[in-house]
Design a protein around this motif. Sequence first.
Motif: not given
Length: 271
Positions: A16-30
């Motif tokens: 989940d972290f890796a996917e969010r970091s690629l798309t710039g959507q880190m706000a809800e990353s665990p």
Amino acid sequence: MVSVALAQTEAPSWVDFAERSLTGQMAESPLLDFSYSGYHFSERALPDVSAWTHFDVTDYGAVPNDGGHDDDGIRAAIAAAQASDGPAVVYFPAGKFRVSDETNANAPFIISRSQVVLKGAGSGTGGTEIYADWSGGENAGGIPTNGGDYRFVFRPEATARTTLTQSTQHVERGSFSIAVADASSLVVGQIVELHHNDPSSLPLNFPGLEFKEVWRIGENGIRPYEKHLITGIVGNTVTFKNPIQLHLPGDVSPIIIYSYRSIEEVGMEDI
């Protein structure tokens, strides 16, 4: 015989972290983004300090493995290193050095100038060990006194900070930019400290968590002191090299941006 091969699977939180970091959507990353936490934001290798001027603590009275306390010798070596010109290494040969007898418990070793490294002969068996058998006193309320648990402190002589500006915008975790009221006191290349103090930060950053009163965060919430390097300023929008690590509800109470004084190229290795 039955042979079973199990393929390693990646932790869902990491995926989940890796996917969010690629798309710039880190706000809800665990997971928080600590990829900028290393030396020079993990973009440079540690420097080779072998050519720096060395100050051996045993030349100043410290004796390893003798059972005595070595505070005075170590302090004298640090003082000599700080008084010298250019990069300096305070060197600890192999062996066990004892520090912090009761007299010195509230007097940590302070390194206050840039380019001073404490270096030992190795962090494994047969290397250098620094053993503290006293970690500071406590006041009547059980709070550590000025020595505390920190035996070696890296900080500039002057640590006073000033308020540079503030933000009244809500900032999401993982953001690299923040809108401030006035950016005229900020410059690219400057390190600043972000601070926020409001209980509304708790449900934003720890949804569903029931906190205990002993944690003493119910009244003030999370109190971050995040350090950030400014890489860009456009109008009153400030961009940082490293991401903001918490949701900061500046729309509830202001996010304060302070000046931050630091020293550089310091640390400990092989101890």
